[in-house]
Design a protein around this motif. Structure first.
Motif, PDB file in Angstrom:
ATOM      1  N   GLN A  85      40.125  43.885  59.921  1.00 30.48           N
ATOM      2  CA  GLN A  85      39.853  44.586  58.669  1.00 30.48           C
ATOM      3  C   GLN A  85      40.732  44.091  57.519  1.00 30.48           C
ATOM      4  OE1 GLN A  85      38.558  48.701  58.799  1.00 30.48           O
ATOM      5  NE2 GLN A  85      40.443  49.190  57.712  1.00 30.48           N
ATOM      6  N   ARG A 107      33.853  44.049  56.511  1.00 30.95           N
ATOM      7  CA  ARG A 107      34.536  44.764  55.417  1.00 30.95           C
ATOM      8  C   ARG A 107      35.571  43.871  54.746  1.00 30.95           C
ATOM      9  NH1 ARG A 107      34.192  48.887  59.306  1.00 30.95           N
ATOM     10  NH2 ARG A 107      36.389  48.716  59.881  1.00 30.95           N
ATOM     11  N   THR A 119      38.692  51.970  51.060  1.00 28.56           N
ATOM     12  CA  THR A 119      37.904  50.755  51.204  1.00 28.56           C
ATOM     13  C   THR A 119      37.681  50.420  52.662  1.00 28.56           C
ATOM     14  OG1 THR A 119      39.905  49.415  51.124  1.00 28.56           O
ATOM     15  CG2 THR A 119      38.749  49.786  49.039  1.00 28.56           C
ATOM     16  N   SER A 120      38.192  51.253  53.550  1.00 29.76           N
ATOM     17  CA  SER A 120      38.032  50.970  54.967  1.00 29.76           C
ATOM     18  C   SER A 120      37.291  52.098  55.648  1.00 29.76           C
ATOM     19  CB  SER A 120      39.411  50.809  55.610  1.00 29.76           C
ATOM     20  OG  SER A 120      40.117  52.022  55.538  1.00 29.76           O
ATOM     21  N   SER A 121      36.759  51.760  56.793  1.00 30.79           N
ATOM     22  CA  SER A 121      36.101  52.765  57.622  1.00 30.79           C
ATOM     23  C   SER A 121      36.512  52.519  59.064  1.00 30.79           C
ATOM     24  CB  SER A 121      34.585  52.653  57.480  1.00 30.79           C
ATOM     25  OG  SER A 121      34.202  52.906  56.170  1.00 30.79           O
ATOM     26  N   ASP A 146      33.753  41.390  52.544  1.00 26.81           N
ATOM     27  CA  ASP A 146      33.280  42.052  51.313  1.00 26.81           C
ATOM     28  C   ASP A 146      34.412  42.280  50.325  1.00 26.81           C
ATOM     29  OD1 ASP A 146      30.697  42.129  52.293  1.00 26.81           O
ATOM     30  OD2 ASP A 146      30.779  44.244  52.883  1.00 26.81           O
ATOM     31  N   ALA A 147      35.589  42.601  50.848  1.00 30.32           N
ATOM     32  CA  ALA A 147      36.754  42.867  49.989  1.00 30.32           C
ATOM     33  C   ALA A 147      37.533  41.596  49.661  1.00 30.32           C
ATOM     34  CB  ALA A 147      37.684  43.884  50.670  1.00 30.32           C
ATOM     35  N   ALA A 174      32.322  44.648  62.478  1.00 33.77           N
ATOM     36  CA  ALA A 174      32.180  45.469  61.270  1.00 33.77           C
ATOM     37  C   ALA A 174      33.439  45.394  60.415  1.00 33.77           C
ATOM     38  CB  ALA A 174      31.873  46.919  61.639  1.00 33.77           C
ATOM     39  N   ALA A 175      34.605  45.351  61.050  1.00 28.79           N
ATOM     40  CA  ALA A 175      35.870  45.238  60.318  1.00 28.79           C
ATOM     41  C   ALA A 175      35.959  43.897  59.602  1.00 28.79           C
ATOM     42  CB  ALA A 175      37.047  45.424  61.276  1.00 28.79           C
TER      43      ALA A 175
END
Length: 194
Positions: A155, A180, A49-51, A183-184, A176-177
């Motif tokens: 994140q 994410r 679920t992470s990038s 979103d989660a 961006a973190a």
């Protein structure tokens, strides 16, 4: 098919089935990466679920001497005790004068303690402005395992993206973190903070 052919095919099928079963069990155990860790087939891995990005390369190293809160720590830098304020992330308050402990503040502090325990060596990456208005050194902190601490905290929903002055290196990574984490629905965005 004759009785004789059926009896000859039966044992062959059993041998083939055993060979396939053994290969399925043994191949992942035998295959390994350069580090010696087993390779886990894509289908059996937990969903990622992470990038996380590649952390910047530190220009200096220091030894952690004290943790202040979720985004501030003291480091021995070339023998001098230096207060480091993490770049690009702002975690909820836990020790600010005349400010109550904020939701997810203790969790952010605990996570920073896990990532950068007292006595550990960390890498530091500096940007344009090296010192803030309070005299703290502004830096991206990189763990011994190569994690960008600001990105990890963001994140996991334990901090918001923030810019300090002219410092912009790594800001988009933390933004961006945060996206994410939102979103989660993690941490600050889980609904636990009202």
């Amino acid at each position: 098919m004759s009785e004789r052919r059926r009896t000859a095919v039966g044992p062959v099928l059993v041998v083939i089935a055993l060979a396939v079963a053994s290969a399925v069990v043994l191949i992942p155990q035998l295959a390994s990466t350069d580090s010696g860790s087993p390779i886990v087939p894509e289908a059996s891995r937990a969903p990622d679920t992470s990038s996380p990005s590649v952390a910047p390369i530190p220009t200096e190293q220091g030894r952690v001497t004290h943790l202040v809160d979720g985004d501030t720590l003291d480091v021995s830098l070339r023998g001098v005790r230096t207060r480091i304020r993490l770049l690009n992330v702002d975690t909820p308050e836990t020790v600010k004068d005349n400010t109550p402990v904020q939701c997810m503040g203790p969790e952010a502090s605990a996570r920073l303690k896990q990532l950068t325990p007292v006595g550990s060596t960390i890498g530091l990456v500096f940007d344009v402005e090296r010192v803030d208005q309070y005299g703290r050194t502004l830096a991206t902190v990189v763990t011994a395992s190569g994690q960008n601490v600001s990105e990890v905290l963001a994140q996991e929903g334990l901090g918001r993206a923030v810019r300090y002055g002219q410092n912009v290196a790594g800001y988009a990574t933390v933004q961006a973190a945060v996206a994410r984490a939102k979103d989660a629905r993690l941490g600050l965005w889980s609904g636990a903070c009202g």
